[in-house]
Design an enzyme around this catalytic site. Structure first.
Site, PDB file in Angstrom:
ATOM      1  N   ARG A 142      61.948  51.112  56.484  1.00 56.23           N
ATOM      2  CA  ARG A 142      62.176  49.934  55.627  1.00 56.23           C
ATOM      3  C   ARG A 142      61.252  50.042  54.439  1.00 56.23           C
ATOM      4  O   ARG A 142      60.061  50.365  54.580  1.00 56.23           O
ATOM      5  CB  ARG A 142      61.911  48.649  56.391  1.00 56.23           C
ATOM      6  CG  ARG A 142      61.920  47.426  55.465  1.00 56.23           C
ATOM      7  CD  ARG A 142      61.911  46.142  56.205  1.00 56.23           C
ATOM      8  NE  ARG A 142      63.168  45.934  56.905  1.00 56.23           N
ATOM      9  CZ  ARG A 142      63.482  44.824  57.561  1.00 56.23           C
ATOM     10  NH1 ARG A 142      62.616  43.815  57.604  1.00 56.23           N
ATOM     11  NH2 ARG A 142      64.638  44.698  58.185  1.00 56.23           N
TER      12      ARG A 142
ATOM     13  N   HIS B 167      71.433  47.229  54.459  1.00 54.05           N
ATOM     14  CA  HIS B 167      70.754  47.132  55.765  1.00 54.05           C
ATOM     15  C   HIS B 167      71.790  47.514  56.825  1.00 54.05           C
ATOM     16  O   HIS B 167      72.295  46.667  57.574  1.00 54.05           O
ATOM     17  CB  HIS B 167      70.250  45.703  55.961  1.00 54.05           C
ATOM     18  CG  HIS B 167      69.281  45.512  57.091  1.00 54.05           C
ATOM     19  ND1 HIS B 167      69.060  46.451  58.099  1.00 54.05           N
ATOM     20  CD2 HIS B 167      68.466  44.449  57.390  1.00 54.05           C
ATOM     21  CE1 HIS B 167      68.159  45.981  58.935  1.00 54.05           C
ATOM     22  NE2 HIS B 167      67.784  44.776  58.534  1.00 54.05           N
TER      23      HIS B 167
ATOM     24  N   ARG C  78      62.512  41.758  63.935  1.00 47.16           N
ATOM     25  CA  ARG C  78      63.668  42.244  64.703  1.00 47.16           C
ATOM     26  C   ARG C  78      63.941  43.725  64.537  1.00 47.16           C
ATOM     27  O   ARG C  78      64.129  44.449  65.513  1.00 47.16           O
ATOM     28  CB  ARG C  78      64.957  41.508  64.290  1.00 47.16           C
ATOM     29  CG  ARG C  78      65.234  40.250  65.017  1.00 47.16           C
ATOM     30  CD  ARG C  78      65.886  39.275  64.070  1.00 47.16           C
ATOM     31  NE  ARG C  78      64.956  39.012  62.987  1.00 47.16           N
ATOM     32  CZ  ARG C  78      63.998  38.101  63.058  1.00 47.16           C
ATOM     33  NH1 ARG C  78      63.918  37.332  64.097  1.00 47.16           N
ATOM     34  NH2 ARG C  78      63.136  37.922  62.075  1.00 47.16           N
ATOM     35  N   THR C  79      64.010  44.184  63.306  1.00 42.79           N
ATOM     36  CA  THR C  79      64.500  45.548  63.095  1.00 42.79           C
ATOM     37  C   THR C  79      63.513  46.561  63.680  1.00 42.79           C
ATOM     38  O   THR C  79      63.908  47.467  64.418  1.00 42.79           O
ATOM     39  CB  THR C  79      64.728  45.798  61.592  1.00 42.79           C
ATOM     40  OG1 THR C  79      65.485  44.705  61.070  1.00 42.79           O
ATOM     41  CG2 THR C  79      65.482  47.085  61.364  1.00 42.79           C
TER      42      THR C  79
ATOM     43  N   LYS D 289      47.051  54.881  49.724  1.00 38.27           N
ATOM     44  CA  LYS D 289      46.248  55.829  48.932  1.00 38.27           C
ATOM     45  C   LYS D 289      47.086  56.527  47.886  1.00 38.27           C
ATOM     46  O   LYS D 289      46.605  57.429  47.198  1.00 38.27           O
ATOM     47  CB  LYS D 289      45.637  56.880  49.864  1.00 38.27           C
ATOM     48  CG  LYS D 289      44.791  56.335  50.988  1.00 38.27           C
ATOM     49  CD  LYS D 289      44.346  57.491  51.887  1.00 38.27           C
ATOM     50  CE  LYS D 289      44.074  57.029  53.292  1.00 38.27           C
ATOM     51  NZ  LYS D 289      44.095  58.140  54.248  1.00 38.27           N
TER      52      LYS D 289
HETATM   53  N1   CP Z   1      67.345  40.940  60.485  1.00 38.67           N
HETATM   54  C1   CP Z   1      66.199  41.513  60.059  1.00 38.67           C
HETATM   55  O1   CP Z   1      66.211  42.486  59.292  1.00 38.67           O
HETATM   56  O2   CP Z   1      65.073  40.922  60.555  1.00 38.67           O
HETATM   57  P1   CP Z   1      63.582  41.454  60.318  1.00 38.67           P
HETATM   58  O3   CP Z   1      63.277  41.299  58.850  1.00 38.67           O
HETATM   59  O4   CP Z   1      62.705  40.629  61.207  1.00 38.67           O
HETATM   60  O5   CP Z   1      63.579  42.919  60.694  1.00 38.67           O
END
Ligand code: CP
Length: 307
Positions: free
Chosen positions: A101, A129, A51-52, A80
């Site tokens: 992320r 998040h 999603r993100t 590396k």
């Molecule tokens: N909600 C969320 O962070 O989903 P993903 O891990 O798929 O990005």
């Protein structure tokens, strides 16, 4: 230049403006189709995501911009041994904004210190998040018509669930929001959220183990996955992974106007039989994530709202 590392990086007024912009985007998408022509977002994902990453990419494409990036550490020069600081220096030459992320808490903060483009924390370890929180706020506002005067139940892995930490931090700034924190003892909310966020702001909350008993008082139920990737011991994960399973029987205990959210992905914690319940809002939540991220990109790039 601004970054989004933590939900508190935006004031309540700025979040209101951002959610208003996201709502306008929802209703008038064509108006925004070229506001980021020529701009690029880099999605730097050192951890898995559906999603993100895809919603940030869809958001930039919807605004007329383009995307580049990597979807795993193993396909980047991190494999590396390149540092986050060096990587962001490079990416600053290629893109106008980035979403990162990383499994290490604070990695996006480190990136922001070496970046000449806005950095969005797209999830750092078990910490925060914030773009998911903006999504959650837009979803709650659209469902209830408010972000105040409600009882929010958060259920499951409250220890490692970064979406939970960010959502609580954001919601304590709205009046009369109460929390019911539903988890097994091993997965209770971290001390810093309990003391520095909830107690420090005199927020009414309780920590309980029983989901059935909590259901009748909730306006929002925020279910979470037990975060397998954060456990050190597989036996502990196996013991705890199905500690809560929301099903039709449990939904009978809830208010007619209670809504179920989940940041997704889900594993077993919401039975698929709940998906058809009109109170199941987790797939609508995903759609709001695109509008919110479009508004976030425009805000951090200081793009003028079109007439
Ligand atoms: N909600 C969320 O962070 O989903 P993903 O891990 O798929 O990005």
């Amino acid at each position: 230049m601004r970054h989004l590392l933590n939900p508190l990086d935006f004031s309540v007024e700025e979040i209101d403006q951002l959610l208003n912009l996201a709502t306008d985007i929802e209703h008038n998408p064509k108006k925004y189709a070229h506001v980021c022509d020529g701009k690029k977002i880099a999605t730097l994902f050192y951890e898995p995501s559906t999603r993100t990453r895809l919603s940030f990419e869809a958001a930039m494409l919807n605004l007329g911009g383009s995307v580049l990036g990597f979807s795993s550490a193993s396909s980047s020069s991190a494999a590396k041994g390149e540092s986050v600081a060096d990587t962001i220096r490079m990416v600053s030459c290629y893109a106008d904004i980035c979403a990162m992320r990383h499994p290490k808490e604070g990695a996006p903060l480190v990136a922001s210190m070496h970046s000449s483009i806005p950095v969005i924390n797209a999830g750092d370890g078990g910490h925060q998040h914030p773009s998911q929180t903006l999504t959650d706020l837009m979803t709650i506002h659209s469902l209830l018509g408010r972000l105040s005067g409600m009882t929010v139940g958060l259920c499951g892995d409250l220890k490692f669930g970064r979406t939970v930490h960010s959502l609580i931090s954001a919601l304590v700034r709205y009046p009369d929001v109460k929390f019911v924190l539903i988890s097994p003892p091993e997965l209770r909310i971290p001390e810093y959220i309990r003391e520095d966020v909830l107690r420090a702001n005199n927020i009414e909350f309780k920590e309980v183990g029983n989901l059935d008993e909590a259901m009748p008082e909730l306006d929002i139920l925020y279910m979470t996955r037990v975060q397998k990737e954060r456990f050190f011991n597989e036996d502990d994960y196996i013991r705890l992974k199905d500690c809560y399973i929301l099903n039709k029987e449990k939904m009978k205990l809830a208010k007619e106007k209670m809504f179920v959210l989940h940041p997704l992905p889900r594993v077993n914690e919401i039975s698929v039989e709940v998906d058809d319940d009109p109170r199941a809002a987790y797939f609508r939540q995903v759609q709001y994530g695109v509008y919110v991220r479009m508004a976030l990109i425009m805000t951090l790039l200081e793009v003028e709202k079109p007439c």
